[in-house]
Design an enzyme around this catalytic site. Sequence first.
Site, mmCIF file in Angstrom:
data_model
loop_
_atom_site.group_PDB
_atom_site.id
_atom_site.type_symbol
_atom_site.label_atom_id
_atom_site.label_comp_id
_atom_site.label_asym_id
_atom_site.label_seq_id
_atom_site.Cartn_x
_atom_site.Cartn_y
_atom_site.Cartn_z
ATOM 1 N N GLU A 176 2.833 -3.144 -2.212
ATOM 2 C CA GLU A 176 4.122 -3.358 -2.196
ATOM 3 C C GLU A 176 4.999 -4.224 -2.998
ATOM 4 O OE1 GLU A 176 5.205 -0.793 0.693
ATOM 5 O OE2 GLU A 176 3.929 0.938 0.023
ATOM 6 N N GLU A 379 -2.502 4.634 -0.457
ATOM 7 C CA GLU A 379 -2.037 4.978 1.208
ATOM 8 C C GLU A 379 -1.283 6.750 0.590
ATOM 9 O OE1 GLU A 379 1.178 2.599 2.804
ATOM 10 O OE2 GLU A 379 -0.146 0.819 1.985
HETATM 11 C C1 BG6 Z 1 3.421 1.762 3.647
HETATM 12 C C2 BG6 Z 1 2.802 -0.061 4.351
HETATM 13 O O1 BG6 Z 1 4.870 0.606 3.260
HETATM 14 O O2 BG6 Z 1 3.568 2.375 4.150
HETATM 15 C C3 BG6 Z 1 2.384 0.372 5.190
HETATM 16 O O3 BG6 Z 1 1.680 -0.485 2.916
HETATM 17 C C4 BG6 Z 1 3.080 1.062 6.055
HETATM 18 O O4 BG6 Z 1 2.423 -0.767 6.017
HETATM 19 C C5 BG6 Z 1 2.815 2.718 5.745
HETATM 20 O O5 BG6 Z 1 2.357 1.657 7.512
HETATM 21 C C6 BG6 Z 1 3.584 3.886 6.269
HETATM 22 O O6 BG6 Z 1 4.852 3.661 6.717
HETATM 23 P P1 BG6 Z 1 5.333 3.765 8.622
HETATM 24 O O7 BG6 Z 1 7.254 3.283 8.991
HETATM 25 O O8 BG6 Z 1 4.968 5.671 9.282
HETATM 26 O O9 BG6 Z 1 4.478 2.607 9.184
#
Ligand code: BG6
Length: 478
Positions: A176, A379
Amino acid sequence: MAAVASTTAAGHGAGGAAATLPADFYWGGSTSAFQFEGGASEGGKGKSVYDVPLRSGAKFDTASDFYHHWREDIDLMAQMGFSAFRMSISWTRICPNGDSTVNEEGIAFYRQVFQYLRQRGIAPVVTLYHWDLPLALAGKEAGWLSDRTVDAFLAYSRVCFERFGDLVCDWLTLNEDNLCTMLPAFQLLGPSAFGPNAPQVSEADTYRILHNTLRAHFGAVRLCHELCPGARIGCMLASSLAYPLTPDPVDVIAAQRHNRKTMWDFLDVCTHGTYNPRQAAAMLASGFKPNMRGADGTPFSADVYHMDFISFSYYFSICQADQESAAAEGATTVQTMYASFENPKLAKSSFGWTIDPTGLRILMNELYDRYGLPVMVVENGLGVKDDVLTEDGHVHDDYRIEYLRQHIAAVRATVLEDHVPVLGYLPWGCIDLLSASGDPAKRYGFVYVDFGAKGMPRYRKDSFAWYQHVIATRGAEL
Ligand code: BG6
């Protein structure tokens, strides 16, 4: 290697009920070292910015304890039918002090993990940097502000390519990276930047940070192609897809500006090797003049630093609007890293994030139309605090199944109907891990980790068997 739609006997193309995704499509899940691995003081690991006491009291030192559970966790992934698993390498397990001294125990740890993954038919998809900056490189005047960090990152990347290149074929550079301009202090200090003493970072220094991370990205792409011929490498984008709140053209402009500022400006430079004229002008106006040469002195160019795919995270979409138009609509403001407006057409998860599978399809189409590179979802998923472990060891997460069903259907339509080469679907936190803030209650996984119990036992959630079936039918049966 672009994925193409299957129209064989097993799948009847986009229209048929049995439409399958291509055989080489990556099905799997995704994690990062600081949120999943644990073992922070073992195996010669040095300290990263996540290994200091944080105000949140987050237990990144143990996380999900993959360090001691890797064989069991990989077995669970294999049972689900994973063909790929995204994980990151902890920089300070390889180079404990952030310099070029290599920790052989760290090399041995990752080699055995990669070897076992391959033995179980799972391709490792490896992120070189998922935010765990070596503590030795962090500081208000340091971190990604400093050329030293770029040089150190490239020395570390070289070690990774040389020592793991026989086992890893898919690499991501910096997780990111486009968040740089929104959270510049984070790029200097890591999570402690969110405290009351967070430094103010000037606009010129914000651009310097962005530029240094891009130099690191370009350098890693070049090294990868040189040292691991045949491997693929891509950038990793935090998507933040904005729609106009209304069809009023002023709202369309607001959405366009947001998407440009948060996504396209970053991807333009990653793919073309040069800043677009708008961003170049903004940099110069801030007083920062980028040196358009990589850390090895080679001028930036799309040919030399050509990457193979774009990977990205996608959780939700947002709305943008002209202030007056938003006021006239009575729109509710949502404040995260940027201000946006609630979308009256979309439902939200119990965590408050909009649920927008069509947005995932729109995004992938937009990425492919703009850049012509294959895309990989690394993700996605439903992070909620609703999972309850029953006394007989079950978690009935039908809400997660529904979310994933809709999003996988969107991926399927993108591949089979829109003909976008999507390389894989690797939802976040496939085995429960700590949220980025360290909160263990917000879970995404197919596997429940009992963080409070001795030995952190694992339990299959209902979504486990569901995903297993989805993978077995190559996405035909959701
Ligand atoms: C992304 C990151 O922004 O979102 C992860 O790459 C992160 O590291 C994921 O865990 C989800 O966000 P959160 O706040 O639910 O952990």
